[in-house]
Design a protein around this motif. Structure first.
Motif, mmCIF file in Angstrom:
data_model
loop_
_atom_site.group_PDB
_atom_site.id
_atom_site.type_symbol
_atom_site.label_atom_id
_atom_site.label_comp_id
_atom_site.label_asym_id
_atom_site.label_seq_id
_atom_site.Cartn_x
_atom_site.Cartn_y
_atom_site.Cartn_z
ATOM 1 N N LEU A 47 0.819 -1.206 0.000
ATOM 2 C CA LEU A 47 0.000 0.000 0.000
ATOM 3 C C LEU A 47 0.855 1.259 0.000
ATOM 4 O O LEU A 47 0.607 2.193 -0.792
ATOM 5 C CB LEU A 47 -0.933 0.004 1.197
ATOM 6 C CG LEU A 47 -1.830 1.238 1.367
ATOM 7 C CD1 LEU A 47 -2.820 1.318 0.190
ATOM 8 C CD2 LEU A 47 -2.581 1.189 2.686
ATOM 9 N N LEU A 48 1.885 1.315 0.846
ATOM 10 C CA LEU A 48 2.641 2.553 1.035
ATOM 11 C C LEU A 48 4.091 2.450 0.604
ATOM 12 O O LEU A 48 4.815 3.460 0.643
ATOM 13 C CB LEU A 48 2.578 2.990 2.502
ATOM 14 C CG LEU A 48 1.185 3.320 3.040
ATOM 15 C CD1 LEU A 48 1.256 3.694 4.507
ATOM 16 C CD2 LEU A 48 0.557 4.458 2.235
ATOM 17 N N GLY A 49 4.564 1.255 0.243
ATOM 18 C CA GLY A 49 5.912 1.131 -0.293
ATOM 19 C C GLY A 49 7.002 0.965 0.744
ATOM 20 O O GLY A 49 8.155 0.736 0.389
ATOM 21 N N HIS A 50 6.709 1.078 2.035
ATOM 22 C CA HIS A 50 7.710 0.933 3.092
ATOM 23 C C HIS A 50 7.787 -0.528 3.526
ATOM 24 O O HIS A 50 6.745 -1.189 3.694
ATOM 25 C CB HIS A 50 7.368 1.795 4.304
ATOM 26 C CG HIS A 50 7.303 3.265 3.996
ATOM 27 N ND1 HIS A 50 8.439 4.052 3.886
ATOM 28 C CD2 HIS A 50 6.237 4.090 3.768
ATOM 29 C CE1 HIS A 50 8.076 5.295 3.609
ATOM 30 N NE2 HIS A 50 6.741 5.354 3.533
ATOM 31 N N ARG A 91 0.894 9.334 2.986
ATOM 32 C CA ARG A 91 1.957 9.658 2.053
ATOM 33 C C ARG A 91 2.684 8.372 1.647
ATOM 34 O O ARG A 91 3.190 7.630 2.502
ATOM 35 C CB ARG A 91 2.958 10.622 2.706
ATOM 36 C CG ARG A 91 4.086 11.086 1.809
ATOM 37 C CD ARG A 91 3.609 12.128 0.825
ATOM 38 N NE ARG A 91 3.154 13.348 1.503
ATOM 39 C CZ ARG A 91 2.664 14.402 0.861
ATOM 40 N NH1 ARG A 91 2.554 14.363 -0.469
ATOM 41 N NH2 ARG A 91 2.266 15.453 1.539
ATOM 42 N N HIS A 92 2.706 8.072 0.345
ATOM 43 C CA HIS A 92 3.423 6.912 -0.168
ATOM 44 C C HIS A 92 4.930 7.167 -0.078
ATOM 45 O O HIS A 92 5.378 8.323 0.038
ATOM 46 C CB HIS A 92 3.000 6.641 -1.615
ATOM 47 C CG HIS A 92 3.453 5.309 -2.132
ATOM 48 N ND1 HIS A 92 4.695 5.102 -2.695
ATOM 49 C CD2 HIS A 92 2.811 4.112 -2.163
ATOM 50 C CE1 HIS A 92 4.808 3.821 -3.048
ATOM 51 N NE2 HIS A 92 3.668 3.206 -2.745
ATOM 52 N N ARG A 93 5.685 6.101 -0.147
ATOM 53 C CA ARG A 93 7.145 6.247 -0.053
ATOM 54 C C ARG A 93 7.700 7.111 -1.181
ATOM 55 O O ARG A 93 8.662 7.864 -0.993
ATOM 56 C CB ARG A 93 7.790 4.858 -0.100
ATOM 57 C CG ARG A 93 9.304 4.919 0.062
ATOM 58 C CD ARG A 93 9.904 3.526 -0.054
ATOM 59 N NE ARG A 93 11.347 3.578 0.100
ATOM 60 C CZ ARG A 93 12.172 2.551 -0.069
ATOM 61 N NH1 ARG A 93 11.644 1.375 -0.433
ATOM 62 N NH2 ARG A 93 13.472 2.669 0.089
ATOM 63 N N ASP A 94 7.009 7.057 -2.365
ATOM 64 C CA ASP A 94 7.495 7.864 -3.496
ATOM 65 C C ASP A 94 6.954 9.284 -3.474
ATOM 66 O O ASP A 94 7.171 10.057 -4.403
ATOM 67 C CB ASP A 94 7.119 7.182 -4.813
ATOM 68 C CG ASP A 94 5.606 6.998 -4.974
ATOM 69 O OD1 ASP A 94 4.853 7.589 -4.166
ATOM 70 O OD2 ASP A 94 5.183 6.251 -5.884
ATOM 71 N N ARG A 96 3.657 10.264 -3.226
ATOM 72 C CA ARG A 96 2.264 10.425 -3.637
ATOM 73 C C ARG A 96 1.342 10.463 -2.415
ATOM 74 O O ARG A 96 1.606 9.826 -1.403
ATOM 75 C CB ARG A 96 1.845 9.259 -4.544
ATOM 76 C CG ARG A 96 2.508 9.273 -5.903
ATOM 77 C CD ARG A 96 2.028 8.093 -6.755
ATOM 78 N NE ARG A 96 2.507 6.830 -6.257
ATOM 79 C CZ ARG A 96 1.720 5.816 -5.891
ATOM 80 N NH1 ARG A 96 0.404 5.958 -5.966
ATOM 81 N NH2 ARG A 96 2.235 4.684 -5.460
ATOM 82 N N LEU A 98 -2.198 9.331 -0.896
ATOM 83 C CA LEU A 98 -3.165 8.253 -1.088
ATOM 84 C C LEU A 98 -4.332 8.437 -0.123
ATOM 85 O O LEU A 98 -4.122 8.705 1.080
ATOM 86 C CB LEU A 98 -2.522 6.883 -0.843
ATOM 87 C CG LEU A 98 -1.374 6.477 -1.778
ATOM 88 C CD1 LEU A 98 -0.840 5.125 -1.351
ATOM 89 C CD2 LEU A 98 -1.856 6.435 -3.211
#
Length: 823
Positions: A47-50, A91-94, A96, A98
């Motif tokens: 979901l969040l990239g972490h 806040r997504h890791r990149d 963005r 969400l």
């Protein structure tokens, strides 16, 4: 199934909440009480990239796209038991932003003090699919009550309106989540496992659980029906859960069980404190968080004037209390203490009205009470007490006190059904308390009567040294009719008696008093032990006949043992009537043996003979006379009791009284006998031969002069010159009467003891008696003269005739005679 460790840091792949490896379907994270991440699953990474390694130990607030805005809508602790749900900007890791649909469960506090949050967000299956529409519609439409359909991954697909109310979420909000993620409670995990097992086995099953519905603080009892679901082709497509709220039935069953338990557990004894404690033990914690029992100093009889409210307060005495907490913070007084209650308090209102009184924290009556008792009201508020129930303890038209119950941990107030249950339990307990009070009063009366009838001080005689113990029965049996006595007899002898009346209570104590008085009267005429028991047996028969019109007719009976010890000869004559034989301790060996006596029937049977046995006891022998309560117990054989008794008697002791105490401690270590216990111990003594002298007197009037001469010499040797004149007068009168009215040999004996004892024996059985002589009578004044000159006098009979005895007091300045002077 329990959830362990969810408040502590863990590796990302070790999911303490998960049951199956479906990490890609749900983003899931665990937070501790400070908001730091303790678990991060693979769904959260997607979901969040972490990764889990990057997020463990970090604050969840770092993920918020707008921390200030999100904080305003964040869940607020214990504000409500239902889960928080909504959308948040993350806040997504990149980089963005969400918009994430989030469901947050407040996790329960564990024994180690840890607490936290479970955060879940579905990643797939959030929209209705064609597969959802293929689930069997009839089963969904016609299912009773709440219904939910789960797919083969145990994720929610459909929920009817009733189920939405149960879980506190709409179908759209919960779709795609597992049941454990929807509920967020250990019970949800257990129920999810039941769903999985039903699906794997292909067989339906029924389950019972307790859960809170959405938005309600109180748990509900649920009966669930779990059944696998197949499509028209026979393929397994999911599992259905149907739930029925059985809270009403469950509460009714719990209340019925509570009443049944109260009937069984309250009133096991006739002790007031124990009965009150049983009442609060039954009700806490099943009915209340705290319970107490307070009694009036004087019971309030209905119809009479109400209890006195001195200075506007009612005084009650705390008898028992119990709390769900070990420190019992609710109790402002200890048991046994008295405290005052204002007229507006619920206990006073309950006592005066005779009806239960309920106070809620928002009631005007609660505020009125708070104004009159501000300290107690503040204490109640600090504890969080929100509901108070006071029920009067009334039985047989009398109010004994009040039982009070508090709720502060349980969120629900006392309902009308709770009041009915409490009233039923308290009413039953009141009857038991009334019985206990009546028993206690009767017991105290009987005990006071018995103590007044028992000897307050045992007479210390030259013949024996005595010590005694008496222990009334403990528990429900009541005070019995055990007694003992030490009776001084003529000739320096002493009578030892121990008896036991059948039954308990005031009647037994009164009967004991009558028998003890009869024994003393019969002993005064110097009856032998076997004859004394025969007369006592007749008395018990007459007492039984006197109760012929009452319920206890014929219920009077007793056992008895009577011993007479003569310190001049060392002879001891003993007879018993159904009583345990005494134990004799040899002064040389210290060994204890049971004296071999004829048994004899108990008193009150009538028509059966009693026999006596005579023993020669060396000086220093110890006789132990006791009632059966000393050696008999329900949990112990009598032979074992005698064995322990022999060991205790044979053990060395510094004194006779210490030995008496050691026997009680050995046989009754708890100090609470099941039956009355009477113990009388006597150590024998033998009079010095120099203190006894006797002469044969010829049946000749001239022998009186010889007797006076012998008396003068003997008393001079005993250093009793002051008593010579009085003694000569008494002896002359007694010898003259024996010569004139009797026959056979005449014997004169003097005994120097605590008094000077004069005995004149002959072979006649004719009883002398006092008579009033006329003015011109030449005789008839002898015994009158003897009665005036002596301290006491009397007659005793033997197989060979009779003995007339008289006692003269020793001079106040008499120093005593040790027998060492040479005559």
């Amino acid at each position: 199934m329990s959830t362990v460790g969810y408040g502590k840091p863990s590796r990302g792949g070790d999911d303490p909440w998960g049951l199956v490896p479906d990490e890609a379907a749900t983003a899931r994270a665990l937070l501790d009480g400070s908001g730091r991440i303790t678990h991060w699953n693979d769904g959260a990474r997607r979901l969040l990239g972490h990764t889990a390694a990057q997020m463990l130990g970090h604050s969840a607030a770092e993920l918020l796209a707008d921390p200030v805005a999100a904080t305003a809508t964040a869940p607020s602790g214990d504000e409500r038991p239902m889960p928080w749900r909504g959308t948040v900007e993350l806040r997504h890791r990149d980089g963005r932003r969400l918009t994430v649909r989030l469901l947050a469960h407040r996790l329960q506090q564990h024994e180690d003090g840890s607490e936290g949050w479970l955060l879940v967000s579905p990643l797939a299956g959030t929209e209705r699919t064609e597969e959802d529409d293929q689930l069997p519609r009839p089963a969904f439409l016609y299912a009773p009550n709440a219904l939910a359909l789960y797919d083969t991954e145990i994720r929610l697909r459909r929920a009817n309106h009733a189920m939405e109310q149960v879980i506190g979420l709409t179908e759209d909000e919960a779709r795609g989540l597992r049941l454990s993620e929807i509920g967020g409670k250990p019970q949800s995990i257990e129920l999810e496992e039941q769903l999985r097992q039903a699906m794997e086995s292909g067989r339906p099953r029924d389950v019972r659980t307790r859960l809170r519905t959405g938005g309600e603080p109180r748990e509900h009892a649920w009966l669930g029906r779990i059944a696998p679901v197949w499509d028209t082709r026979g393929e397994l497509v999911g599992v259905a859960l149907s739930a029925v709220d059985i809270s009403g039935e469950d509460r009714a069953q719990a209340r019925l069980q509570l009443v049944n338990d109260a009937s069984r557990r309250i009133g096991s004894t006739l002790e007031i404190g124990r009965t009150a404690l049983e009442l609060v033990n039954v009700c806490v914690p099943r009915l209340a968080d705290f319970g107490s029992v307070d009694l009036l100093a004087t019971p309030y009889l209905h119809g009479d004037a109400p209890p006195s409210l001195e200075n506007g307060v009612l005084t009650l005495r705390r008898v028992a209390h119990r709390s769900t907490r070990e420190d019992t913070p609710e109790a402002l007084v200890e048991t046994g203490q008295v405290w005052d209650h204002a007229i507006a308090s619920s206990p006073v209102r309950a006592v005066l009205s005779g009806e239960p009184v309920v106070l809620h924290k928002d009631d005007p009556a609660f505020h009125t009470w708070a104004e009159q008792e501000p300290l107690r009201a503040r204490h109640a508020r600090e504890l969080g007490v929100h509901s108070i129930l006071s029920v009067p303890l009334s039985a047989r038209g009398v109010t004994l006190g009040v039982a009070q119950f508090l709720r502060y941990r349980r969120p629900d107030p006392f309902a009308p059904d709770d009041v009915l249950v409490a009233q039923e339990i308290v009413t039953r307990a009141a009857v038991c308390l009334d019985n206990a009070q009546r028993f206690t009063q009767e017991r105290e009366t009987a005990l006071a009567l018995q103590r007044s009838l028992l000897p307050q001080r045992l007479p210390q005689r030259s013949a024996v040294q005595v010590a005694s113990r008496y222990l009334p029965a403990a528990g429900q049996t009541g005070v019995g009719g055990d007694w003992f006595d030490v009776i001084p007899l003529s000739g320096a002898r002493v009578g030892l008696i121990v008896g036991d009346v059948v039954g308990h209570g005031v009647r037994a104590s009164a009967t004991m008093g009558r028998l003890r008085t009869a024994v003393r009267t019969l002993a005064d005429v110097d009856l032998p032990p076997d004859e004394l028991l025969t007369h006592l047996d007749d008395l018990v028969l007459r007492l039984s006949e006197e109760t012929g019109g009452e319920e206890t007719a014929g219920d009077i009976g007793a056992t008895c043992l009577y011993a007479v010890y003569d310190p001049v000869t060392g002879a001891c004559t003993v007879a018993r009537a159904g009583h345990p034989p005494p134990v004799l301790i040899d002064p040389e060996t210290g060994g204890a043996t049971i004296m071999d006596l004829p048994a004899g029937p108990p008193l009150g049977l009538g028509g059966l003979p009693f026999e006596s046995a005579e023993f020669s006891l060396p000086e220093g022998s110890v006789l132990a006379l006791f009632t059966d309560g000393l050696v008999e117990r329900r949990d112990q054989d009598m032979d074992e009791g005698y064995r322990v008794l022999h060991e205790a008697l044979a053990a060395p002791a510094v004194s006779l009284d210490a030995r008496c105490g050691a026997v009680i401690e050995a046989l009754l270590p708890s100090g609470a006998p099941g039956d009355d216990v009477a113990l009388l111990m006597a150590r024998t003594r033998v009079l010095n031969a120099a203190h006894v002298v006797s002469w044969e007197i010829p049946a000749d009037p001239a022998s009186c002069g010889v007797a006076r001469k012998d008396i003068d010499g003997q008393l001079t040797w005993w250093e009793l010159q002051e008593a010579v004149f009085t003694t000569e007068l008494v002896v002359t009168e007694l010898i003259t009467n024996a010569i004139r009215h009797a026959s056979g040999p005449i014997r004169l004996r003097l005994i120097l003891d605590r008094t000077l004892i004069i005995e004149v024996s002959d072979t006649s059985s004719t009883a002398p008696h006092l008579r009033r002589a006329a003015g011109f009578d030449e005789g008839g004044r002898g015994l009158m003269l003897v009665a005036q000159l002596t301290q006491s006098w009397g007659t005793r009979y033997s197989a060979g005739g009779k003995t007339i005895w008289a006692e003269l007091p020793l001079p106040d300045n008499y120093a005593g005679f040790d027998g060492s002077a040479v005559r």
